[in-house]
Design a protein around this motif. Structure first.
Motif: not given
Length: 121
Positions: A47-59
């Motif tokens: 995972m990189c920083e760009d993935d955090l938006a998607g992970v946060t959206r799911v969370a």
């Protein structure tokens, strides 16, 4: 967590994130582990920083927040694995200890032996 993919021969893999090891490699994090059910399979997730938006959206989705709240207050949690909870958690603890020992062994092997410096007389 269950992972299902048609590319895996329609297998449904059971994952337990309590078993996995997270390491930082440069600007990414790598989650390393082994899936045990229904097959024994080593994997990595990068995972990189760009993935955090998607992970946060799911969370932050309503179903995820509801699951989190139910899990926080529910005594008997539902699980995907085939064995009872106590047995599974004991196996997870053993697997984590073995993985830590293996990583320590690999780290020790990666460090070259110190060069012996002759003592001055």
């Amino acid at each position: 967590m269950k992972l299902r993919s048609r590319g895996l021969g329609r297998k449904e893999l059971v994952m337990d994130f309590r078993e996995y090891h997270v390491v930082r490699e440069d600007d990414e994090i790598v989650i390393q582990g082994t899936i045990h059910e229904p097959v024994h399979w080593d994997f990595t997730i990068t995972m990189c920083e760009d993935d955090l938006a998607g992970v946060t959206r799911v969370a932050l989705q309503r179903p995820t927040l509801g699951l989190l709240l139910r899990a926080a207050f529910k005594r008997r949690k539902r699980a995907h694995w085939s064995e009872d909870r106590a047995t599974h958690l004991a196996r997870v603890k053993e697997h984590r200890a073995q993985s830590a020992a293996k990583r320590a062994e690999q780290a020790a092997a990666a460090v070259p032996d110190a060069i012996a410096v002759p003592e001055a007389s």
